[in-house]
Design an enzyme around this catalytic site. Structure first.
Site, PDB file in Angstrom:
ATOM      1  CB  CYS A  24     -10.380 -17.056  -8.053  1.00  0.00           C
ATOM      2  SG  CYS A  24     -11.030 -15.914  -6.812  1.00  0.00           S
ATOM      3  CB  CYS A  45      -0.931  -0.025   1.214  1.00  0.00           C
ATOM      4  SG  CYS A  45      -1.712   1.545   1.582  1.00  0.00           S
ATOM      5  CB  CYS A  75       0.831   1.350   4.225  1.00  0.00           C
ATOM      6  SG  CYS A  75      -0.894   0.819   4.235  1.00  0.00           S
ATOM      7  CB  CYS A 111      -8.334 -14.415  -6.234  1.00  0.00           C
ATOM      8  SG  CYS A 111      -8.880 -15.714  -5.127  1.00  0.00           S
TER       9      CYS A 111
END
Length: 459
Positions: free
Chosen positions: A375, A56, A59, A372
């Site tokens: 997934c 991030c 962050c 993902c």
């Protein structure tokens, strides 16, 4: 004639402060994990925890100031951090949905979000107040002035002690000087019968004012209502006058539409740049003019595409169209596929109603992310299931990329993969299917194939 003594009792409110600089070492920031969070958090009376993700950008920008503040607060307030990409259980438990999320804990208990500036001096001032007593005695006008000259709102109780049973408390809410304006009083007087509940209601209803400053910390509280937000180069640390130039124009318009069920706010465009780009389709070319959006409490989104005018007329037209129902909702969607004849139907936001909400069809819909791994692991199982169910014309197996398409109301997608079953005739109550690590075609089939709409879901 009964004399009286006046006391000023200032009730501490953890709502913000000012930014600056300092020096620190990362070892002063306590690193917490799923395994030791509860154990270590209870050791500290007051603790500020940063929930973050290593990738991030916000962050990374916060990290140096957070570490320097940790060093300066050492021995007074503990600062800690939790890596949410690893410690998913803890982050989920405390409702972390964006990064970085800052929360204040007392003896291991989450007491609410940190709402102050994300800078060394801001963290220092807010957390020193948090670690002090719940209230302080103001003994002079100078004490009162220093207390209310704060980055955010202040609550002051004025206690009148009179001989006999006539003592009473007058409670005042002082709006922060930076948000001073001609459209609302700078001091709000509590006039209800004093109880804990009535005082909390008074603070809740008045703490933000007519057009508050929306931040990453307070957005969840402000977005419990339908909310219009105007984004621009707002900076109440370095440019108060410039920040209030546009806010005053928003307040002028807001005062005309007050009481119609819509709240108003202003925000820093850069702080919400990713959200504006990904959720509203705005691109930024460095222009100075604000942009405006409306997000309802149900998640419906509207964006103002007309250029923002300095007289506020364009914003008024936007609101008139909104209240008259002429505005078209903004929906983030991939293009509708020209061909969609595969065993698994590709759904995008624009085609969701046509395919998933078809009242004649039982629809199994998989929400996924292209990134993902779970997934991808489920993909062959889902393909095989679609093949087995392909002979039933009343059953549709579908999937939607939930990163690039808005997820409709009624479908709670917090992680991937997420699967819902939308039964024919019961489109208003889609049922969630819990994906297990060992989910296979047999497991899907055992609950789907008999009726295709009555498979023991968890709502």
């Amino acid at each position: 004639m009964a004399g009286f003594v006046m006391y000023l009792l200032a009730l501490m409110c953890a709502w913000g402060s000012f930014p600056a600089a300092g020096a620190a070492r990362s070892r002063d920031v306590l690193e917490l994990t799923d395994a030791d969070f509860d154990y270590l958090a209870t050791e500290h009376e007051t603790m500020l925890v940063k929930f973050y993700a290593p990738w991030c950008g916000h962050c990374k920008k916060l990290a140096p100031d957070f570490e320097k503040a940790a060093t300066k607060l050492k021995g007074t307030v503990q600062l800690a951090k939790v890596d949410c990409t690893v410690n998913t259980e803890t982050c989920s438990r405390f409702g972390v949905t964006g990064y970085p999320a800052l929360k204040i804990f007392r003896n291991g208990r989450d007491t609410g979000p940190y709402d102050g500036p994300r800078s060394i001096e801001g963290i220092l001032q807010v957390m020193k107040r948090q670690s002090g007593p719940d209230s302080v005695l103001l003994e002079s006008k100078a004490d009162l002035q220093r207390f209310v000259n704060h980055y955010d709102a202040s609550i002051v109780g004025q206690l009148f002690l009179v001989r006999g049973p006539m003592s009473r408390m007058c409670v005042l809410l002082f709006r922060p000087p930076r948000l001073s304006n001609k459209f609302e009083d700078s001091v709000v007087v509590f006039s209800d019968f004093l109880t804990i509940t009535s005082l909390r209601r008074f603070i809740r209803d008045n703490i933000f004012g007519l057009v508050p400053h929306l931040t990453a910390e307070n957005r969840e509280r402000l977005r419990v209502k339908d909310l219009l937000t105007v984004y621009y180069d707002l900076d109440y640390v370095h440019n108060v006058r410039g920040s209030n130039y546009w806010r005053n124009r928003v307040m002028l318009v807001a005062s005309k539409f007050r009481g119609r069920g819509l709240s108003f706010s202003v925000a820093n465009r850069r702080e919400f740049e990713t959200e504006l780009q990904e959720e509203f389709g705005f691109g930024f070319d460095g222009g100075e003019l604000p942009v405006a959006t409306i997000r309802t409490r149900l998640g419906q989104k509207y964006s103002m595409r007309e250029e923002f005018t300095r007289d506020g007329r364009s914003l008024e037209r936007f609101l008139e169209d909104y209240f008259s129902g002429r505005l078209k909702r903004y929906i983030k969607s991939e293009p509708v596929p020209e061909r969609n004849n595969g065993l698994i139907k590709v759904v995008v936001a624009e085609s969701f109603a046509e395919i998933v909400e078809n009242p004649q069809k039982d629809v199994l819909i998989l929400f996924y992310s292209p990134l993902c791994q779970h997934c991808k692991k489920l993909e062959p199982v889902y393909n095989q299931l679609a093949s087995q169910l392909s002979s039933d014309p009343d059953v549709v197996v579908a999937q939607m990329n939930a990163l690039d398409n808005d997820v409709p109301l009624g479908y709670d997608v917090q992680g991937f993969p997420t699967i819902y079953f939308s039964a024919a005739g019961r489109k208003h109550e889609p049922a969630r299917y819990e994906v297990q690590n060992d989910t296979d075609v047999e497991h899907f089939g055992s609950v789907l194939k008999p009726h295709c709409g009555t498979f023991s879901p968890t709502k």
